[in-house]
Design an enzyme around this catalytic site. Structure first.
Site, PDB file in Angstrom:
ATOM      1  CG  MET A   1      -1.883  -1.200   1.183  1.00  0.00           C
ATOM      2  SD  MET A   1      -3.423  -0.923   2.078  1.00  0.00           S
ATOM      3  CE  MET A   1      -2.820  -0.577   3.696  1.00  0.00           C
ATOM      4  N   GLY A   2       2.138   1.087  -0.427  1.00  0.00           N
ATOM      5  CA  GLY A   2       3.039   2.239  -0.530  1.00  0.00           C
ATOM      6  C   GLY A   2       3.574   2.676   0.821  1.00  0.00           C
TER       7      GLY A   2
ATOM      8  CD  GLU B   1      15.706  -2.067   4.693  1.00  0.00           C
ATOM      9  OE1 GLU B   1      16.109  -3.084   4.103  1.00  0.00           O
ATOM     10  OE2 GLU B   1      15.826  -0.916   4.214  1.00  0.00           O
ATOM     11  N   GLY B   2      10.907  -3.114   5.717  1.00  0.00           N
ATOM     12  CA  GLY B   2      10.177  -4.394   5.658  1.00  0.00           C
ATOM     13  C   GLY B   2       9.759  -4.713   4.225  1.00  0.00           C
ATOM     14  CG  HIS B   3       6.838  -2.264   2.237  1.00  0.00           C
ATOM     15  ND1 HIS B   3       6.743  -1.134   3.015  1.00  0.00           N
ATOM     16  CD2 HIS B   3       5.607  -2.821   2.236  1.00  0.00           C
ATOM     17  CE1 HIS B   3       5.526  -1.010   3.466  1.00  0.00           C
ATOM     18  NE2 HIS B   3       4.802  -2.017   3.024  1.00  0.00           N
TER      19      HIS B   3
ATOM     20  CD  GLN C   1      -2.176  -8.647   4.584  1.00  0.00           C
ATOM     21  OE1 GLN C   1      -3.019  -7.776   4.609  1.00  0.00           O
ATOM     22  NE2 GLN C   1      -0.920  -8.401   4.276  1.00  0.00           N
TER      23      GLN C   1
ATOM     24  CB  VAL D   1      12.329  -5.594   8.719  1.00  0.00           C
ATOM     25  CG1 VAL D   1      13.571  -4.723   8.860  1.00  0.00           C
ATOM     26  CG2 VAL D   1      12.526  -6.605   7.585  1.00  0.00           C
TER      27      VAL D   1
HETATM   28  O1  PAF Z   1      -0.292  -5.713   3.699  1.00  0.00           O
HETATM   29  C1  PAF Z   1      -0.703  -4.798   2.945  1.00  0.00           C
HETATM   30  O2  PAF Z   1      -0.021  -3.797   2.722  1.00  0.00           O
HETATM   31  C2  PAF Z   1      -2.071  -4.913   2.310  1.00  0.00           C
HETATM   32  O3  PAF Z   1      -2.987  -5.510   3.173  1.00  0.00           O
HETATM   33  C3  PAF Z   1      -2.059  -5.637   0.949  1.00  0.00           C
HETATM   34  C4  PAF Z   1      -1.622  -7.094   1.102  1.00  0.00           C
HETATM   35  C5  PAF Z   1      -1.117  -4.918  -0.004  1.00  0.00           C
HETATM   36  C6  PAF Z   1      -3.463  -5.637   0.342  1.00  0.00           C
HETATM   37  O4  PAF Z   1      -3.948  -4.345   0.148  1.00  0.00           O
END
Ligand code: PAF
Length: 277
Positions: A27-28, A32-34, A150, A173
Site C-alpha cells: 500500500m506504498g 525496510e520491511g517492504h 493476513q 524487520v
Molecule cells: O499488507 C498490505 O499492505 C495490504 O494488506 C495488501 C496485502 C497490499 C493488500 O492491500
C-alpha cells in the site's frame, strides 16, 4: 522500471515477461520491511512486480484511509535501485469501477484477532489480493510475517481458490529497539515512539517464559497483558496465543504457535507477533 495503472496495461506488461514473476503487493509508503520482500523476490524470480494501491475496501469507516501516509515519488526512488521491473499503481476507479459487486471472503479464520476488531477488513484484503493475482499472474507472491493473520488468510484463499502460485512469507524487520517496522509508525510522537516498544517487550517476555518451559497458553497471554499494562501510554486491544495455521486460541502450546497482539499507543493501533516453533 516501467510504471502502469490500467488492467490492460498490467496484462500487456505481464505478457511481455518470460520466466518467473514475483509480486510484492504493497500500500506504498515503503519501509525496510517492504524492501526486504522486494530483495527476496529479486533473488528468487526473473521479474519483479511491485503493486502500490491503498485499498479502500480494507479500511473500516472509523479507520485511517484518508490519513494513510502516501509518498509515491519516494516509493519509486526506493524500489528502482532494487531491480524492480514493473510497478502497478491502479486507482480505486480501476480496481472498483461503477457497478463493482464481486467479493472474496475467507470464513472462520477471519473472525478472530484482527478480524474481530476490524469487521470487513479481510474481505477487502482477500478481494484486492485476488485481483492483484489476476492482474499480475505471478509465480510467487511475497508478504510480511508482521501481518501474520493476513498471511494465513491469503495462504488459505490461495489453496481454496487454486491460485497457481506460491505464497512466500518473510520475517518481520525491526528497528534496533525491537519495534516492528510499519507505515503507521510515522504517527507516533517521540514519547509514544518509546512506549511503542512495549509490544516487543511483552512478546519477548512471553517467549522467554516459553523458552524456559512454560506451555500454559493462558499464562503466556497473562504475561503479555501484564507487560502492556505496565506502559501508561499503551492500551491493549487483544493478546493471543494461537495455533499458527488455524489461529484458534490454545490451552497448551504443543506445535507451531503464534503469539500476537494489537495495542493502541494514543490513537495509533500497532500489531506485532512472534512465532513459537
Ligand atoms: O499488507 C498490505 O499492505 C495490504 O494488506 C495488501 C496485502 C497490499 C493488500 O492491500
Amino acid at each position: 522500471m516501467k510504471v502502469v495503472s490500467t488492467i490492460n496495461e498490467i496484462h500487456a506488461a505481464r505478457r511481455s515477461f518470460s520466466g518467473t514473476v514475483g509480486l510484492v503487493p504493497t500500500m506504498g509508503y515503503l519501509h525496510e520491511g517492504h524492501l526486504s520482500l522486494i530483495r527476496r523476490a529479486r533473488d528468487e524470480c526473473d521479474h519483479v512486480v511491485v503493486s502500490i494501491f491503498v485499498n479502500p475496501t480494507q479500511f473500516g469507516p472509523s479507520e485511517d484511509l484518508s490519513k494513510y501516509p502516501r509518498d509515491l515519488d519516494r516509493d519509486l526512488k526506493l524500489i528502482e535501485p532494487l531491480g524492480t521491473d514493473l510497478v502497478w499503481m491502479p486507482t480505486a476507479e480501476i480496481m472498483y469501477p461503477q457497478g463493482y459487486q464481486t467479493w472474496v471472503e475467507v470464513e472462520a479464520m477471519t473472525r478472530s484477532l484482527e478480524g474481530a476488531h476490524r469487521p470487513g477488513h479481510f474481505k477487502g484484503v482477500t478481494t484486492v489480493v485476488a485481483k492483484l493475482f489476476n492482474g499480475v499472474q505471478p509465480h510467487k507472491a511475497y508478504f510480511g510475517q508482521k501481518d501474520a493473520q493476513q498471511a494465513a488468510v491469503i495462504r488459505q484463499m490461495t489453496r481454496d481458490l487454486n491460485f497457481p502460485l506460491e505464497i512466500v512469507v518473510c520475517p518481520i524487520v525491526r528497528e534496533p529497539d525491537g519495534l516492528a517496522m510499519s507505515s503507521r509508525n510515522v504517527y507516533l510522537d517521540p514519547e509514544q515512539r518509546k512506549a511503542a516498544t512495549v509490544l516487543y517487550r511483552s512478546l519477548s517476555a512471553a517467549k522467554d517464559a516459553y523458552d524456559k518451559g512454560e506451555r500454559d497458553a493462558e499464562k503466556l497471554r497473562q504475561l503479555m497483558k501484564d507487560v502492556v499494562a505496565s506502559e501508561p501510554l499503551a492500551q491493549m486491544q487483544y493478546v493471543s496465543c494461537a495455533d499458527y495455521e488455524t489461529l484458534q486460541e490454545l490451552e497448551n502450546v504443543t506445535g507451531k504457535s503464534l503469539l500476537s497482539m494489537a495495542v493502541f499507543i494514543g490513537k495509533t493501533r500497532l500489531i506485532d507477533n512472534f512465532v513459537l516453533e
